[in-house]
Design a protein around this motif. Structure first.
Motif, short mmCIF file in Angstrom:
data_model
loop_
_atom_site.label_atom_id
_atom_site.label_comp_id
_atom_site.label_asym_id
_atom_site.label_seq_id
_atom_site.Cartn_x
_atom_site.Cartn_y
_atom_site.Cartn_z
N PRO A 17 -7.42 -1.51 -1.57
CA PRO A 17 -7.70 -0.06 -2.09
C PRO A 17 -6.43 0.79 -1.59
O PRO A 17 -5.62 0.38 -0.78
CB PRO A 17 -8.68 0.57 -0.90
CG PRO A 17 -9.59 -0.59 -0.70
CD PRO A 17 -8.59 -1.89 -0.59
N GLY A 18 -5.98 1.70 -2.45
CA GLY A 18 -4.85 2.48 -2.29
C GLY A 18 -3.69 1.79 -3.13
O GLY A 18 -2.76 2.85 -3.35
N ILE A 19 -4.07 0.82 -3.98
CA ILE A 19 -2.89 0.19 -4.81
C ILE A 19 -3.44 0.10 -5.99
O ILE A 19 -4.47 -0.56 -6.54
CB ILE A 19 -2.49 -1.17 -4.28
CG1 ILE A 19 -2.09 -1.08 -3.11
CG2 ILE A 19 -1.23 -1.52 -5.41
CD1 ILE A 19 -1.79 -2.53 -2.59
N ALA A 20 -2.86 0.96 -7.09
CA ALA A 20 -3.38 1.02 -8.47
C ALA A 20 -2.56 0.05 -9.20
O ALA A 20 -1.33 -0.17 -9.25
CB ALA A 20 -3.22 2.45 -9.01
N THR B 251 1.01 -1.19 -0.01
CA THR B 251 -0.11 0.00 0.04
C THR B 251 0.88 1.24 0.07
O THR B 251 0.42 2.11 -0.68
CB THR B 251 -0.82 0.06 0.84
OG1 THR B 251 -1.70 -1.14 1.06
CG2 THR B 251 -1.97 1.08 1.21
N LYS B 252 1.98 1.06 0.56
CA LYS B 252 2.89 2.18 0.60
C LYS B 252 3.50 2.73 -0.65
O LYS B 252 3.64 3.74 -1.20
CB LYS B 252 4.06 2.16 1.66
CG LYS B 252 3.42 2.25 3.11
CD LYS B 252 4.65 1.93 4.09
CE LYS B 252 3.89 2.02 5.67
NZ LYS B 252 5.09 1.61 6.63
N GLU B 253 3.51 1.51 -1.38
CA GLU B 253 4.22 1.64 -2.81
C GLU B 253 3.19 2.20 -3.72
O GLU B 253 3.45 2.90 -4.63
CB GLU B 253 4.64 0.32 -3.37
CG GLU B 253 6.09 -0.03 -2.57
CD GLU B 253 6.45 -1.52 -2.96
OE1 GLU B 253 7.44 -1.96 -2.36
OE2 GLU B 253 5.86 -2.24 -3.73
N ALA B 254 1.80 2.01 -3.41
CA ALA B 254 0.83 2.63 -4.11
C ALA B 254 0.40 2.07 -5.48
O ALA B 254 -0.54 2.49 -6.14
CB ALA B 254 0.68 3.95 -3.64
N LYS B 255 1.17 1.22 -6.05
CA LYS B 255 1.00 1.08 -7.48
C LYS B 255 1.72 -0.22 -7.80
O LYS B 255 2.69 -0.93 -7.37
CB LYS B 255 1.84 1.91 -8.25
CG LYS B 255 1.62 2.07 -9.86
CD LYS B 255 2.25 3.20 -10.54
CE LYS B 255 2.09 3.12 -12.00
NZ LYS B 255 2.86 4.50 -12.75
N ARG C 150 4.69 -8.42 -5.20
CA ARG C 150 4.52 -9.86 -4.53
C ARG C 150 3.02 -10.00 -4.24
O ARG C 150 2.47 -10.94 -4.29
CB ARG C 150 5.22 -9.83 -3.32
CG ARG C 150 6.74 -10.16 -3.75
CD ARG C 150 7.80 -9.42 -2.64
NE ARG C 150 7.67 -9.93 -1.34
CZ ARG C 150 8.35 -10.81 -0.73
NH1 ARG C 150 9.17 -11.66 -1.52
NH2 ARG C 150 8.20 -11.25 0.66
N LEU C 151 2.55 -9.12 -3.78
CA LEU C 151 1.02 -9.01 -3.28
C LEU C 151 0.31 -9.27 -4.46
O LEU C 151 -0.95 -10.26 -4.44
CB LEU C 151 0.44 -7.83 -2.56
CG LEU C 151 -0.96 -7.83 -2.29
CD1 LEU C 151 -1.10 -8.64 -1.21
CD2 LEU C 151 -1.09 -6.35 -1.75
N PRO D 54 10.11 -2.25 -9.76
CA PRO D 54 10.16 -0.84 -8.99
C PRO D 54 9.30 -0.79 -7.84
O PRO D 54 9.30 0.06 -7.01
CB PRO D 54 9.82 0.44 -10.00
CG PRO D 54 9.09 -0.58 -11.04
CD PRO D 54 9.46 -1.86 -10.99
N HIS D 55 8.27 -1.64 -7.77
CA HIS D 55 7.23 -1.78 -6.56
C HIS D 55 7.25 -3.38 -6.33
O HIS D 55 6.22 -4.04 -6.39
CB HIS D 55 5.83 -1.43 -7.04
CG HIS D 55 5.94 -0.11 -7.82
ND1 HIS D 55 5.78 0.03 -9.23
CD2 HIS D 55 5.86 1.35 -7.46
CE1 HIS D 55 5.74 1.29 -9.67
NE2 HIS D 55 5.79 2.05 -8.47
N PRO D 56 8.14 -3.63 -5.50
CA PRO D 56 8.36 -5.09 -5.31
C PRO D 56 7.39 -5.78 -4.36
O PRO D 56 7.01 -6.94 -4.39
CB PRO D 56 9.82 -5.43 -4.44
CG PRO D 56 10.26 -4.01 -4.33
CD PRO D 56 9.50 -2.72 -5.11
#
Length: 362
Positions: free
Chosen positions: A82-85, A54-58, A295-296, A289-291
């Motif tokens: 929510p919060g991850i595009a 969620t902190k990576e957001a994308k 993974r999620l 760039p959004h590891p």
């Protein structure tokens, strides 16, 4: 076991430029080898992973799935987390393969997760050390070894077929082709549409299987039939439903099934010689760039719930042992299939592209 397991248990840049002389791994070794010490332990979706993602957001997904399919999958993930595009970059698998190679050569690291309709791409990416190991409990427990990399670099997300089909307004059932050989009948000249192996991984994989089973001789004869040439395997079903052509010589079967379910005048045909089978693995790049988001997404994509949701709305097939066919659809175990060989595709890719272009003058 699910239907796929029942069926499968018995049954720009050249590739050389990308491999740079490295020795490709055979598909049998990639999927079927005993697990080795290097394989990571299975992981679950934890609050910590969700928080980090969620902190990576994308998450950036490169995919050969039809764009509406990829976008629907992305929206489902966004609703769950929510919060991850999800940014979906869609192209034919052969184009995606070239794009990834060009990006890596230029030092661009844009992609997090990739799904290809040409399983041989993962042979190259694994050889080059570009993939990151990640195994979920679902993959470890419910995916047969043939459909997951023993080192945890990728897993088969979906299976689908490349079939024949016809427009029921233009062709009577009794007159419809029943085999690939039937497509060589002069009555179908100028009435067929097919995809291109230089663009579509589905068509690349299907072409390899057909060359192996029927020979280049078959394509030499088919090329004389004045076939409409399109790019993606998703295009022939659409041309067929619009009545622009009467017969589909190849293309994704799931597109035909979905169009038929929507009331369009199309009917799939599973050729007597066997229907080409395609696997679509998914993996995470080591340079994502959004590891954590990657993974999620990979973990979510291979859960029973997501796999069931995915095959229900796409009419494809899952190798997750707990996933069941949607009622009313034909089971893959009832279809005669051509056998996959990703290592064979990897070796013949350049030959297929060049010979096909000469034969079909495209």
């Amino acid at each position: 076991m699910n239907d796929v397991e029942d069926a499968m248990n018995g049954t720009g840049l050249s590739r050389r430029d990308v491999l740079k002389g490295s020795t490709a791994l055979a598909l049998g070794a990639v999927f079927a080898s005993p697990a080795r010490a290097a394989a990571p332990p299975p992981e679950t979706i934890t609050p910590q992973l969700i928080d980090a993602a969620t902190k990576e957001a994308k998450v950036v997904l490169y995919s050969s799935m039809d764009l509406p399919v990829g976008e629907k999958l992305g929206k489902a993930f966004e609703a769950k987390y929510p919060g991850i595009a999800v940014q979906v970059e869609r192209a034919g698998s052969e184009r995606l393969f070239q794009r990834v190679a060009q990006e890596f050569a230029s030092g661009i690291r844009a992609v997090d997760v990739i799904n290809s309709s040409d399983a041989s791409h993962f042979i190259s990416w694994k050889s080059n050390g570009w993939l990151a190991p990640f195994v979920t409990e679902d993959i470890a427990q419910h995916f047969l070894p043939d459909y997951r990399d023993p080192d945890g670099m990728f897993a088969t997300t979906r299976i689908w077929l490349s079939s024949i089909a016809y427009n029921t307004n233009l062709v009577k059932p009794e007159d419809a082709p029943k085999s690939f050989a039937d497509l060589l009948d002069p009555k179908w000249a100028g009435k067929m549409v097919k995809g291109h192996p230089a663009y579509s991984g589905t068509i690349m994989t299907a072409t390899f299987q057909m060359v192996r089973e029927l020979g280049w001789d078959y394509f030499e004869k088919l090329a004389k039939q004045r076939v409409m040439q399109v790019q993606s395997s998703t295009d022939p079903p659409k041309k067929l439903s619009l009545g622009e052509r009467a017969v589909m010589a190849d293309g994704n079967e799931y597109g035909i099934v979905l169009l038929k379910e929507a009331g369009q005048p199309v009917e799939p045909v599973y050729p007597t010689e066997g229907t080409p089978t395609i696997s679509g693995p998914t993996g995470i790049f080591a340079t994502a760039p959004h590891p954590n988001a990657a993974r999620l997404f990979q973990a979510w994509l291979h859960t029973r719930e997501t796999q069931q949701f995915f095959i229900d709305f796409t009419a494809q097939y899952s190798v997750h042992a707990q996933v069941q066919s949607k009622p009313g659809r034909r089971k893959i175990s009832d279809i005669k299939l051509m056998k996959e060989d990703a290592a064979g595709v990897e070796k013949m890719t350049d030959e297929i592209k060049s010979r096909y272009a000469k034969l079909f003058k495209v």
